[in-house]
Design an enzyme around this catalytic site. Sequence first.
Site, PDB file in Angstrom:
ATOM      1  N   ASN A   1       6.912  -2.354  -7.856  1.00 30.85           N
ATOM      2  CA  ASN A   1       6.864  -0.766  -7.493  1.00 30.85           C
ATOM      3  C   ASN A   1       8.285  -0.638  -6.839  1.00 30.85           C
ATOM      4  O   ASN A   1       8.459  -1.016  -5.770  1.00 30.85           O
ATOM      5  CB  ASN A   1       5.705  -0.450  -6.775  1.00 30.85           C
ATOM      6  N   TRP A   2       9.186  -0.035  -7.598  1.00 33.47           N
ATOM      7  CA  TRP A   2      10.610   0.123  -6.834  1.00 33.47           C
ATOM      8  C   TRP A   2      10.695   1.414  -5.816  1.00 33.47           C
ATOM      9  O   TRP A   2      11.536   1.265  -5.429  1.00 33.47           O
ATOM     10  CB  TRP A   2      11.600   0.125  -7.944  1.00 33.47           C
TER      11      TRP A   2
ATOM     12  N   HIS B   1      -0.957   5.916  -5.246  1.00 29.98           N
ATOM     13  CA  HIS B   1      -0.351   5.013  -4.219  1.00 29.98           C
ATOM     14  C   HIS B   1      -0.529   5.497  -2.787  1.00 29.98           C
ATOM     15  O   HIS B   1      -0.425   6.766  -2.702  1.00 29.98           O
ATOM     16  CB  HIS B   1       1.329   4.858  -4.616  1.00 29.98           C
TER      17      HIS B   1
ATOM     18  N   GLU C   1       1.520   5.803  -0.558  1.00 27.58           N
ATOM     19  CA  GLU C   1       2.319   7.001   0.014  1.00 27.58           C
ATOM     20  C   GLU C   1       2.209   8.222  -0.405  1.00 27.58           C
ATOM     21  O   GLU C   1       2.623   9.160   0.115  1.00 27.58           O
ATOM     22  CB  GLU C   1       3.690   6.100  -0.238  1.00 27.58           C
TER      23      GLU C   1
ATOM     24  N   GLU D   1      -4.548  -2.349  -2.086  1.00 28.92           N
ATOM     25  CA  GLU D   1      -3.378  -2.421  -1.192  1.00 28.92           C
ATOM     26  C   GLU D   1      -3.801  -1.866   0.179  1.00 28.92           C
ATOM     27  O   GLU D   1      -3.807  -0.567   0.657  1.00 28.92           O
ATOM     28  CB  GLU D   1      -2.121  -1.465  -1.733  1.00 28.92           C
TER      29      GLU D   1
ATOM     30  N   GLY E   1       4.707  -2.897   3.179  1.00 27.69           N
ATOM     31  CA  GLY E   1       6.088  -2.949   3.885  1.00 27.69           C
ATOM     32  C   GLY E   1       5.997  -3.223   5.243  1.00 27.69           C
ATOM     33  O   GLY E   1       7.162  -3.109   5.920  1.00 27.69           O
TER      34      GLY E   1
ATOM     35  N   SER F   1       2.847  -6.525   0.995  1.00 36.73           N
ATOM     36  CA  SER F   1       3.603  -7.648   1.594  1.00 36.73           C
ATOM     37  C   SER F   1       3.420  -8.802   0.754  1.00 36.73           C
ATOM     38  O   SER F   1       3.589  -9.999   1.559  1.00 36.73           O
ATOM     39  CB  SER F   1       3.371  -7.614   3.288  1.00 36.73           C
TER      40      SER F   1
ATOM     41  N   GLY G   1       6.135  -4.319  -3.701  1.00 39.42           N
ATOM     42  CA  GLY G   1       7.037  -3.416  -3.413  1.00 39.42           C
ATOM     43  C   GLY G   1       8.430  -4.041  -3.337  1.00 39.42           C
ATOM     44  O   GLY G   1       9.098  -4.097  -4.018  1.00 39.42           O
ATOM     45  N   GLY G   2       8.589  -4.341  -1.941  1.00 37.47           N
ATOM     46  CA  GLY G   2      10.085  -4.817  -1.671  1.00 37.47           C
ATOM     47  C   GLY G   2      10.442  -6.004  -2.260  1.00 37.47           C
ATOM     48  O   GLY G   2      11.613  -6.025  -2.773  1.00 37.47           O
TER      49      GLY G   2
HETATM   50  C1  PEP Z   1       3.871  -1.378  -2.464  1.00 39.53           C
HETATM   51  O1  PEP Z   1       4.647  -0.521  -2.437  1.00 39.53           O
HETATM   52  O2  PEP Z   1       2.743  -0.858  -3.459  1.00 39.53           O
HETATM   53  C2  PEP Z   1       3.734  -2.441  -1.862  1.00 39.53           C
HETATM   54  C3  PEP Z   1       2.796  -3.295  -1.785  1.00 39.53           C
HETATM   55  O3  PEP Z   1       5.076  -2.674  -0.928  1.00 39.53           O
HETATM   56  P1  PEP Z   1       5.298  -3.937  -0.398  1.00 39.53           P
HETATM   57  O4  PEP Z   1       5.216  -5.146  -1.115  1.00 39.53           O
HETATM   58  O5  PEP Z   1       6.698  -4.096   0.224  1.00 39.53           O
HETATM   59  O6  PEP Z   1       4.392  -4.288   0.992  1.00 39.53           O
END
Ligand code: PEP
Length: 252
Positions: free
Chosen positions: A12-13, A99, A101, A169, A175, A214, A235-236
């Site tokens: 997921n960018w 998500h 967010e 998640e 993050g 993460s 994500g990252g």
């Molecule tokens: C996400 O954005 O779904 C996520 C899991 O981010 P990260 O891997 O950066 O924690």
Amino acid sequence: MSNRPKPLVAGNWKMNGLRAALKELGEMGQGHDAALRAKCDLLICPPAHLVYVAAAAAIGTRIAIGGQDCHAKASGAHTGDISAEMLADSGATFCIVGHSERRADHGESNAAVKAKAEAALRAGLTAIVCVGETKDERVSGKTLAVVRRQVRNSLPDGASAANTVIAYEPVWAIGTGLTPTVADVAEVHADIRRTLKSLMKGEAAGVRILYGGSVKPDNAKALLSVDNVDGALVGGASLKAADFLAIAAAYR
Ligand code: PEP
């Protein structure tokens, strides 16, 4: 292991990436060689403006392209939104919905997430339905109840193993560099599988349940080896091909 669905490692960018970022996609395609392709599927969900070019760039690879969100309606007066049909028309085959967010920043309820997931299915996309507890909910022992309610109320009508993926998640792990223990991940994923069984009967065994929050190259093997973890939502660490491939390499 043998009864598990084929794992999916999804990136997921978020709101990151200009066209130059597509070079990472090229490297991912090369790294997703025949041996790795046999073990796991890869998906990248770039920001909406890159979906069409990313899908074109991914032709000839087995990397799937997805959206990060969609509107529940197919078209209409909804400035700034994108429909599942538009994503499909751009070459997407998946769409993330719900998500945390989006749930937090845009006030998306379980009912809204369900409507978006149903829109994804209507357009022929596979819906990745995100669920997960906040830190307060975990600390007060409400994790399983919260996640159960989210799964029950966000799962699209018509969900099948082929068209629906669940991503667990924990909000506090996204993050932050923090992750739950493998025992905590195992407990929640087993509970999600039970909830799916109550809703989808035999179909539930084939639904991929991803862990997200993460996931990095150094913890991927431990997290992805947990029972009922059928891949990751990253994500990252999905922004760079080297990191994303190092996570997928947990399946080599
Ligand atoms: C996400 O954005 O779904 C996520 C899991 O981010 P990260 O891997 O950066 O924690």
